[in-house]
Enzyme design. Structure first.
Site, PDB file in Angstrom:
ATOM      1  N   CYS A   1      -4.507  15.971 -18.477  1.00 54.39           N
ATOM      2  CA  CYS A   1      -4.505  15.036 -19.619  1.00 54.39           C
ATOM      3  C   CYS A   1      -3.940  13.681 -19.249  1.00 54.39           C
ATOM      4  O   CYS A   1      -3.932  12.749 -20.057  1.00 54.39           O
ATOM      5  CB  CYS A   1      -3.711  15.644 -20.781  1.00 54.39           C
ATOM      6  SG  CYS A   1      -1.928  15.671 -20.493  1.00 54.39           S
TER       7      CYS A   1
ATOM      8  N   HIS B   1      -1.301   1.526  -4.442  1.00 46.06           N
ATOM      9  CA  HIS B   1      -1.610   2.963  -4.370  1.00 46.06           C
ATOM     10  C   HIS B   1      -0.609   3.806  -5.135  1.00 46.06           C
ATOM     11  O   HIS B   1      -0.497   4.997  -4.890  1.00 46.06           O
ATOM     12  CB  HIS B   1      -1.672   3.406  -2.896  1.00 46.06           C
ATOM     13  CG  HIS B   1      -2.730   2.683  -2.121  1.00 46.06           C
ATOM     14  ND1 HIS B   1      -2.653   2.464  -0.768  1.00 46.06           N
ATOM     15  CD2 HIS B   1      -3.872   2.080  -2.523  1.00 46.06           C
ATOM     16  CE1 HIS B   1      -3.715   1.790  -0.377  1.00 46.06           C
ATOM     17  NE2 HIS B   1      -4.478   1.530  -1.418  1.00 46.06           N
TER      18      HIS B   1
ATOM     19  N   GLY C   1       2.546  -4.509   9.034  1.00 49.04           N
ATOM     20  CA  GLY C   1       2.603  -3.056   9.224  1.00 49.04           C
ATOM     21  C   GLY C   1       1.455  -2.296   8.621  1.00 49.04           C
ATOM     22  O   GLY C   1       1.646  -1.202   8.079  1.00 49.04           O
TER      23      GLY C   1
ATOM     24  N   PRO D   1       3.244  -4.323  15.866  1.00 51.35           N
ATOM     25  CA  PRO D   1       3.400  -4.204  17.332  1.00 51.35           C
ATOM     26  C   PRO D   1       2.065  -4.001  18.048  1.00 51.35           C
ATOM     27  O   PRO D   1       1.946  -4.211  19.242  1.00 51.35           O
ATOM     28  CB  PRO D   1       4.300  -2.975  17.499  1.00 51.35           C
ATOM     29  CG  PRO D   1       4.410  -2.324  16.188  1.00 51.35           C
ATOM     30  CD  PRO D   1       3.871  -3.218  15.150  1.00 51.35           C
TER      31      PRO D   1
ATOM     32  N   GLN E   1       0.854  -1.186   0.000  1.00 52.48           N
ATOM     33  CA  GLN E   1       0.000   0.000   0.000  1.00 52.48           C
ATOM     34  C   GLN E   1       0.899   1.249   0.000  1.00 52.48           C
ATOM     35  O   GLN E   1       0.413   2.359  -0.150  1.00 52.48           O
ATOM     36  CB  GLN E   1      -0.879   0.023   1.244  1.00 52.48           C
ATOM     37  CG  GLN E   1      -1.775  -1.180   1.397  1.00 52.48           C
ATOM     38  CD  GLN E   1      -2.480  -1.158   2.730  1.00 52.48           C
ATOM     39  OE1 GLN E   1      -3.476  -0.455   2.939  1.00 52.48           O
ATOM     40  NE2 GLN E   1      -1.958  -1.923   3.684  1.00 52.48           N
TER      41      GLN E   1
END
Ligand code: BV8
Ligand code: ZN
Length: 286
Positions: free
Chosen positions: A140, A129, A228, A255, A111
């Site tokens: 354009c 992404h 993550g 975490p 991502q």
């Protein structure tokens, strides 16, 4: 900063990863956190501290204040250029090699818009992404080479470069916009439209091919690692659920808790830079 303690990796998980033929590694901003790139959850600083990233990463924000948004991306681009892959990126690249050497395939789906996976040696990284280093004309759509040179003769129009327009002006200032500046985006050499980052903003559709490949990878995976990510941004957050429903073993590396837990078999609590090398070493040796 003291390194996080090495996590206990269950033998059964190590075996599942060693024997897996099809692996998908889905990463989010947390995978780059130890490289010094703030996550979307981290508060913004400097010029942008009063903005929520999700507000800035939108076509509306760019239309309303192109200099503010373009300045943010110029600063982030220079930050990425100053950062280096962390051991988590290295472990993912090793995982891809190990699975490949055993006749299987490990797909890296990110991502993130940075290029740290590629700089750590990962191959064929799927950017759901987009990539922050790329720009295109907001009008354009022409891909724009960011040469960052000052406008030729001040009219902001450069001679057309071979293969795609050359953007003029709006390039990264020498200090990369340290704590951030408003920077007018360059103008497209083809139509004069404003140049924008070639990434997917909130409310914009993901690149079709990238999304289809990621969806298919998840639906056929033996193991999917979700690394993550807060699992809050769709449709990317759907991928672990697609894998779980198709019978894959789903592993989370984070975490903190994320809400993905009901779909997770192995919840490895800890930073990617420590957990991933330990997981890959447990499966394939030191
Ligand atoms: C779209 C580029 C439709 C920009 C980004 C349901 C279905 C479909 C859409 C939606 C839906 N519900 C809502 C939507 C709309 C929206 C959405 O999901 N909104 C959310 C906020 C609810 N989705 C969209 O708009 C998407 N487009 O659906 O279009 C459409 C279809 C057809 C035609 C037109 C439109 C587009 C979404 C993409 C937006 N662009 N990035 C840029 O980067 O500037 S998303 C951006 O935010 C990042 O790329 C990233 O994906 C996301 C942040 O998520 P994370 O990566 O998870 O990062 P985060 O900071 O949240 O969490 C970090 C995690 O790391 C934490 O869990 C933390 O604990 C952990 N961590 C910290 N340190 C470490 C660590 N982990 C490991 N190790 C560490 N050391
Ligand atoms: Zn244009």
């Amino acid at each position: 900063m003291t390194a996080a303690p090495e996590p206990e990796i269950a033998g059964e998980l190590a075996e599942a990863l060693r024997t897996a033929r099809r692996v998908v590694v889905l990463t989010g901003a947390g995978a780059s956190a130890e490289s010094g790139i703030p996550t979307f959850r981290d508060a913004l600083t400097g010029l942008w501290e009063r903005y929520d990233p999700a507000q800035l990463a939108t076509p509306e924000a760019f239309a309303a204040d192109p200099d503010l948004v373009w300045g943010w991306y110029v600063w982030r681009r220079s930050l990425v250029a100053r950062c280096r892959p962390n051991p988590g990126h290295g472990a993912i690249a090793r995982l891809q090699r190990e699975v490949g050497e055993r006749g299987g395939g490990a797909m890296v789906v990110t991502q993130n818009v940075d290029d740290l996976h590629e700089r750590a040696g990962a191959q064929d990284v799927i950017h759901l992404h987009g990539a922050i280093a790329q720009s295109r004309c907001a009008d354009c759509g022409e891909k724009v080479r960011e040469d960052g040179a000052e406008p030729a003769g001040g009219d902001g129009h450069a001679e057309r470069a071979q293969g795609g327009g050359a953007a003029q002006g709006g390039g990264a200032p020498r200090d990369g916009g340290a704590e951030g500046r408003r920077i007018p985006p360059p103008r497209c050499a083809g139509c004069g439209g404003p140049v924008r980052p070639a990434i997917v903003w909130f409310g914009e559709a993901l690149p079709q091919v990238a999304w289809r490949r990621a969806e298919e990878g998840a639906a056929n995976a033996d193991v999917l690692l979700s690394v993550g990510t807060s699992s809050t941004v769709y449709p990317a957050a759907e991928l672990p659920h697609i894998a779980r429903r198709a019978g894959a073993r789903v592993v989370q590396v984070n975490p903190s808790s994320t809400g993905l837990e009901p779909a997770v078999h192995d919840d490895l609590r800890g930073p990617a830079g420590t957990v991933l090398p330990a997981l890959v070493a447990a499966a394939f040796g030191p």
